[in-house]
Enzyme design. Structure first.
Site: not given
Length: 99
Positions: A62-64, A90
């Site tokens: 997961i990242c932005r 996210m």
């Protein structure tokens, strides 16, 4: 590269599945809110923290927005790990967040 949508991750969590989530954002970003149960390994430290990971365990990265997690997923897969990129990151996440 394997990919999974935020909706698929959310549904899996709601169904009670134990997922191995790795958030590769910087510590300050993660403190603003992260998926419950995820562990933080900033992208720049990933290669140094490989010994903490198990090649037999599937990971969701997961990242932005999906860019850094895509890089991390490719790197982990190249190293022999089972990694899947959470598309949209996210920014697309609508589920619970922890701070």
């Amino acid at each position: 590269m394997k990919e999974i949508t935020v909706q698929e991750v959310q549904q899996s969590i709601e169904n009670g599945n134990k997922l191995n989530l790795i958030d590769v954002r910087e510590v300050s970003e993660v403190q603003e809110g992260h998926v419950p149960g995820s562990i933080n390994i900033p992208l720049g430290l990933l290669e140094f923290r490989l010994p903490e990971l198990d090649k037999n365990t599937p990971y969701i990265i997961i990242c932005r927005s999906g860019g850094r997690s895509g890089q991390a997923t490719e790197f982990l897969n190249y190293q022999g790990y089972n990694a899947t990129n959470m598309v949209g990151g996210m920014l697309a996440w609508e589920g619970k967040v922890e701070q």
